[in-house]
Design an enzyme around this catalytic site. Structure first.
Site, PDB file in Angstrom:
ATOM      1  N   TYR A  43      -2.827   1.149  13.996  1.00 18.69           N
ATOM      2  CA  TYR A  43      -2.289   2.345  14.819  1.00 18.69           C
ATOM      3  C   TYR A  43      -3.278   3.338  15.411  1.00 18.69           C
ATOM      4  O   TYR A  43      -3.313   4.028  16.245  1.00 18.69           O
ATOM      5  CB  TYR A  43      -1.192   3.061  14.293  1.00 18.69           C
ATOM      6  N   HIS A  86       0.640   5.573   9.634  1.00 15.80           N
ATOM      7  CA  HIS A  86       0.007   5.125  10.996  1.00 15.80           C
ATOM      8  C   HIS A  86      -1.359   5.783  11.304  1.00 15.80           C
ATOM      9  O   HIS A  86      -1.856   5.959  12.340  1.00 15.80           O
ATOM     10  CB  HIS A  86       0.958   5.300  12.131  1.00 15.80           C
ATOM     11  N   ASN A 123      11.064   6.354  11.464  1.00 13.26           N
ATOM     12  CA  ASN A 123       9.961   7.044  12.172  1.00 13.26           C
ATOM     13  C   ASN A 123      10.323   8.202  12.921  1.00 13.26           C
ATOM     14  O   ASN A 123      11.115   8.609  13.355  1.00 13.26           O
ATOM     15  CB  ASN A 123       9.499   5.765  13.060  1.00 13.26           C
ATOM     16  N   CYS A 172       6.442   1.622   4.752  1.00 15.71           N
ATOM     17  CA  CYS A 172       6.023   1.322   6.067  1.00 15.71           C
ATOM     18  C   CYS A 172       5.202   0.104   5.695  1.00 15.71           C
ATOM     19  O   CYS A 172       4.580  -0.356   4.669  1.00 15.71           O
ATOM     20  CB  CYS A 172       4.708   2.109   6.572  1.00 15.71           C
ATOM     21  N   ASP A 173       5.390  -0.919   6.674  1.00 16.39           N
ATOM     22  CA  ASP A 173       4.936  -2.389   6.454  1.00 16.39           C
ATOM     23  C   ASP A 173       3.504  -2.461   7.034  1.00 16.39           C
ATOM     24  O   ASP A 173       2.838  -3.433   6.585  1.00 16.39           O
ATOM     25  CB  ASP A 173       5.857  -3.463   7.152  1.00 16.39           C
ATOM     26  N   ARG A 181      13.878   5.983  22.975  1.00 15.51           N
ATOM     27  CA  ARG A 181      12.297   5.582  22.813  1.00 15.51           C
ATOM     28  C   ARG A 181      11.766   5.188  24.387  1.00 15.51           C
ATOM     29  O   ARG A 181      10.587   5.584  24.485  1.00 15.51           O
ATOM     30  CB  ARG A 181      12.232   4.328  21.932  1.00 15.51           C
TER      31      ARG A 181
END
Length: 445
Positions: A244, A195, A144, A165-166, A90
């Site tokens: 997002y 998102h 993800n 997804c939260d 990441r």
């Protein structure tokens, strides 16, 4: 009932187990199998779970394994929360993108594409194994980029692959809270991709309360999205965007903030969690207390650069408690016990959004029962949202095609078509940069 957690050494696994500990109903999860490639991480997380379960009667039994087939065999539910390449991957995603002046966030823009390219082949392998070893299992995907990965898995598992997804849960909770409504009694009219979605209404007893919020600048500016996007912009949209979308609506400011940051989010989490895992295996340490402290810092710094750019201030206390584990538990209960409920999930479109084909995975309210998740009928998206959704879905399809074919040319196309990558030449350099740092992308030729 047996739950297998892939990425079982992951930092957020104790959230899922904590939710399971609170479930006392008949038909609950009685056995949890943790799978991870890293035995040391499994040891650390298993210690946290053991402390969570101390004194709890009939706590779900926990076992751990590094053998994927062993973990999957006989599972009723498979919770997928893997991170291909780890947090080092990441951090590299962010670094390579920022060097080209584009966003490297793990699910949005160049970073999301890079993450998808190395994750999809692994997710597809998992889906094929599930189909062979646990054909009746339901896969709940939190890996993800969640929508993209769910779509890849659904090609092999059909509607038994459901993404969670939260982020929409938190957004709906905040909108309901500021309107004085009980989130459990409100219907959140939310639609888009993972998102990349918008709350377009909040109905309580059949009445849409969102116009009241949009008409009151003071009320609109009193919660996180109002401060993040600005009340004028929200009123112009006539909707409340997923947080997002700040990366799209304020892209220049976000990239600038990330370039100026002392550490990217991925680098911060890499270093923070390395400290946690090193300490959590010490015999004299309370792994649970250490995990609690680390999680509090993690949640407080979530999207810090965006909030700083917008002057949105600190996160509110109610938003530091997560939420995806509650969605996962509600989803499992609805399917296993036919406890019908409505949840915002990532599922195949069918005929929900006419601008997308039936197999495109979207994020939308679903009615859930023993037969799975069924997307509800929603109104068409406005033009500006349709454009973004169609553009990003087209990029996701190119990522899936590149992962399937191993074509570098198709990977370049995926980057170049993304709304947040502004040059084919930049796209080519991104592919070069990512293949140089990610061994998992060696398949692109």
């Amino acid at each position: 009932m047996r739950l297998t957690i892939l990425g079982g050494g992951g930092f957020r696994v104790p959230l899922v187990y904590g939710a399971l500990l609170g479930d006392r109903a008949e038909g609950r999860v009685t056995r949890v199998v943790l799978h991870d490639l890293d035995p040391d991480r499994l040891t650390a997380v298993t210690r946290v779970l053991a402390e969570q379960a101390a004194g709890v009667r009939d706590a779900p039994e926990v076992t751990a394994t590094t053998d994927l087939d062993e973990a999957l065999r006989g599972a009723d539910f498979v919770f997928s929360a893997i991170r291909v390449g780890g947090l080092e991957g990441r951090a590299n995603d962010e670094r390579v993108a920022l060097a080209e002046g584009v966003l490297g966030q793990e699910t949005v823009g160049a970073g999301g594409i890079a993450y998808g390219l190395r994750t999809v082949p692994v997710a597809v392998d998992i889906a094929r194994r599930v189909a062979r070893l646990a054909p009746n299992a339901w896969v709940i995907n939190f890996t993800n980029p969640a929508g993209l990965v769910t779509e890849a898995m659904s090609r092999h598992l059909g509607d038994r692959a459901i993404g969670i997804c939260d982020s929409p849960v938190g957004l709906g909770r905040r909108v309901a809270r500021v309107l004085g409504a009980n989130p459990r009694e409100a219907f959140i009219d939310y639609v888009g991709l993972n998102h990349l979605g918008w709350v377009r209404g909040l109905r309580v007893a059949g009445r849409d309360e969102l116009p009241r919020l949009l008409a009151d600048p003071e009320l609109l500016g009193s919660f996180e999205e109002g401060r993040l996007f600005g009340t004028d912009w929200l009123r112009s949209l006539g909707a409340i965007p997923n947080e997002y979308l700040h990366y799209y609506y304020f892209n220049r400011e976000a990239v600038d903030a990330y370039q100026r940051a002392e550490k990217t989010r991925g680098a911060f989490l890499r270093d923070q969690q390395a400290g946690f895992y090193a300490e959590a295996v010490r015999p004299d340490a309370s792994a649970l207390e250490l995990w609690d402290r680390t999680r509090a810092e993690r949640e407080a710094t979530y999207m810090a650069e965006n909030r700083e750019t917008a002057g949105a201030g600190e996160r509110e206390a109610d938003d530091l408690s997560g939420g995806y584990e509650k969605v996962a538990l509600a989803l499992m209960r609805a399917i296993a016990r036919d406890e019908r409920t409505t949840l915002i999930l990532n599922v195949r479109n069918r005929s929900t959004l006419s601008v997308l084909d039936a197999d495109a995975v979207i994020e939308v309210p679903c009615l859930v029962d023993a037969n799975g998740a069924h997307p509800v009928t929603v109104d068409p998206l406005p033009g500006h949202a349709t454009g973004l959704v169609c553009a990003v879905k087209a990029v996701e399809r190119e990522v899936l095609a590149a992962a399937d074919s191993g074509s570098r040319t198709t990977a370049v196309k995926a980057f170049a078509l993304h709304p947040l990558v502004d040059s084919v030449n930049v796209a080519r350099r991104l592919v070069d940069g990512y293949t140089a740092v990610h061994p998992g992308l060696a398949y692109l030729t």
